[in-house]
Structures are given as structure tokens and as C-alpha cells.
Design an enzyme around this catalytic site. Structure first.
Site, PDB file in Angstrom:
ATOM      1  N   ALA A  33       0.840  -1.206   0.000  1.00 34.74           N
ATOM      2  CA  ALA A  33       0.000   0.000   0.000  1.00 34.74           C
ATOM      3  C   ALA A  33       0.867   1.244   0.000  1.00 34.74           C
ATOM      4  CB  ALA A  33      -0.937   0.004   1.201  1.00 34.74           C
ATOM      5  N   ASN A  34       0.229   2.384  -0.142  1.00 32.61           N
ATOM      6  CA  ASN A  34       0.896   3.677  -0.048  1.00 32.61           C
ATOM      7  C   ASN A  34       0.488   4.352   1.241  1.00 32.61           C
ATOM      8  OD1 ASN A  34       1.798   3.231  -2.682  1.00 32.61           O
ATOM      9  ND2 ASN A  34       1.415   5.340  -3.276  1.00 32.61           N
ATOM     10  N   ARG A  35       1.309   5.266   1.697  1.00 34.56           N
ATOM     11  CA  ARG A  35       0.990   6.035   2.887  1.00 34.56           C
ATOM     12  C   ARG A  35       0.071   7.185   2.481  1.00 34.56           C
ATOM     13  NH1 ARG A  35       3.873   5.478   7.488  1.00 34.56           N
ATOM     14  NH2 ARG A  35       5.805   4.677   6.672  1.00 34.56           N
ATOM     15  N   SER A  36      -1.161   7.140   2.895  1.00 35.06           N
ATOM     16  CA  SER A  36      -2.101   8.228   2.614  1.00 35.06           C
ATOM     17  C   SER A  36      -3.258   8.133   3.587  1.00 35.06           C
ATOM     18  CB  SER A  36      -2.635   8.112   1.175  1.00 35.06           C
ATOM     19  OG  SER A  36      -3.751   8.963   1.001  1.00 35.06           O
TER      20      SER A  36
END
Ligand code: CTP
Ligand code: CA
Length: 223
Positions: A33-36
């Protein structure tokens, strides 16, 4: 005829927004995943709805309430996000705020991958579709197409290159060189064909409000 409503400048417009990360499964218990946090995208959805727009918010996995008056579609992967974006067309304005995972696991194992005692398993990646670039080339391309970019250096320069590469109209470039990931404030550069502006250290709802104001002005001038 009605006088134009200054408080609802986006009345009758469909605004399509992506927000949050995407989550790409490796096996039933693991993901990339991405950090958001999704907060900037959700704030823009709220501001657009307040400006009278019909808002579709395609959201990756986040822990945020749906802003009032917003039609929300929850998705997990980049490919699901792309399908939901295409299903929501046509739109007058699209704002792609999501931190889309650039890659997914090439294979999604049906069963949990077990430790085997020797070397760790290799993780093969496949590239995800570029949702923003895809919209730029779509037959139903929104009239105003806005991308986001998180950059740590040479912000304006990287953002202008991204504007050209993606084929969008504006890039909102986030300066993430400080400690803003998941924070309350953003410093952004607004890059357009005409030029650029810098908005320093503003609370995310204020960035959202100003962006919606700039969109409203642009849309009103064009029609
Ligand atoms: N974006 C998208 N689909 C992707 C990747 C990015 O729609 N698969 C959108 C993002 O929502 C954002 C813009 O494209 O609006 C820029 O994303 P960014 O990650 O900065 O751009 P990339 O082209 O992926 O470049 P980089 O190598 O810097 O990550
Ligand atoms: Ca990327």
C-alpha cells in the site's frame, strides 16, 4: 431564469474525486500500500459538495466519514479504483488525489504464503494502470482534469514534467519534504499551463476550499 448562485458556483457540475491509498493483495493476509490518510481528498470532496457540485468520491481504504452530500464508492485496489472512475463518467471536473500503488503483486496467492526456513519468497511486481493518464486519453475526458503529486525536491520542476507526461490541466504538487504525511497542513504548488502559485502551510480544509474556489472561477470563465 435564475441569477447565478454565488454560494453554489458548482451547482449542476459533476465532480469526480479519488482519495486515499490503494491496497494490493499479496496473499489473504498481506498487501502492498501507499501512505495516505485520505484527508486532503475527502476535504476537497466536502468543499466541492458545499459549492453545490454533485460529487462522486472513489475512496481507497481509509478511516474517514463520508462528507455530507457526497456519493462515495469504496474500493481497494488500483484496478478497482480505475473501474469505479470509469463507471462514474461523465464528469465535468476530475481531481485525482489518491496515492495509487504504482505496482501490485504479479500473483495474488490463494493461501497464506508460509515461511519455508530458507530464503524469503521472491515478490514479483506488475505495473498498475495509470488512472489519471487514462482519463486524459479517455473519449469522455473531463473538461478540467487535475492531478496531485507528492514531491520531496525540485517540486515545481517535477510537477511541470508530470503535468506534461500525464496530459492533465493542473497539477497540485504537495511539498512532502517536511513532516506532512498524514499531518494537518499542506504546502502546495498549483501548476497550470498559464503559470504556478504557491500556497504555504495551510490546513488541508483550507487547501480544499481554495482549490474549489479556483476551479469555480475557471469553470465560470470558460462557460
Ligand atoms: N495516479 C493515478 N494512477 C496511478 C498512479 C498515479 O491516477 N497508477 C495519479 C495520482 O492520483 C496523482 C498523479 O497520478 O494524481 C500523480 O501521481 P504520482 O504518484 O505523483 O505520479 P507517478 O506518475 O506515479 O510518478 P512517480 O514515479 O513520481 O510516483
Ligand atoms: Ca506513483
Amino acid at each position: 431564469a435564475f441569477a447565478p448562485d454565488a454560494h453554489r458556483p458548482l451547482h449542476g457540475r459533476h465532480v469526480l474525486i479519488t482519495a486515499g491509498p490503494t491496497r494490493e493483495p499479496i496473499d489473504p493476509v498481506r498487501y502492498i500500500a501507499n501512505r495516505s490518510s485520505g484527508r486532503q481528498g475527502f476535504a476537497i470532496a466536502a468543499a466541492a459538495a458545499e459549492a453545490g457540485a454533485d460529487v462522486t468520491l472513489v475512496a481507497g481504504p481509509v478511516h474517514l466519514p463520508t462528507p455530507a452530500g457526497v456519493m462515495r464508492v469504496d474500493v481497494e485496489t488500483a484496478r478497482e479504483m480505475e473501474a469505479a472512475v470509469h463507471a462514474a463518467l461523465p464528469a465535468d471536473i476530475a481531481i485525482m488525489v489518491a496515492a495509487v500503488a504504482d505496482w501490485r503483486a504479479a500473483e495474488n496467492a490463494d493461501q497464506k504464503i508460509k515461511k519455508k526456513g530458507d530464503a524469503p519468497p521472491p515478490l514479483k511486481l506488475a505495473e498498475n494502470p495509470d488512472i489519471l493518464a487514462g482519463l486524459a486519453n479517455h473519449k469522455a475526458r473531463p473538461g478540467l482534469l487535475i492531478g496531485f503529486a507528492a514531491e520531496t525536491e525540485n517540486i515545481a520542476e517535477h510537477a511541470r514534467a508530470k503535468l506534461a507526461r500525464k496530459g492533465c490541466d493542473w497539477i497540485v504538487a504537495n511539498d512532502v519534504s517536511g513532516d506532512v504525511m498524514g499531518g494537518d497542513e499542506n504546502s502546495v504548488h498549483i501548476i497550470t499551463a498559464e503559470g504556478s502559485e504557491i500556497w504555504e502551510r495551510l490546513p488541508k480544509p483550507e487547501v480544499a476550499r481554495r482549490l474549489v474556489e479556483k476551479i469555480s472561477t475557471t469553470i465560470t470563465e470558460e462557460n
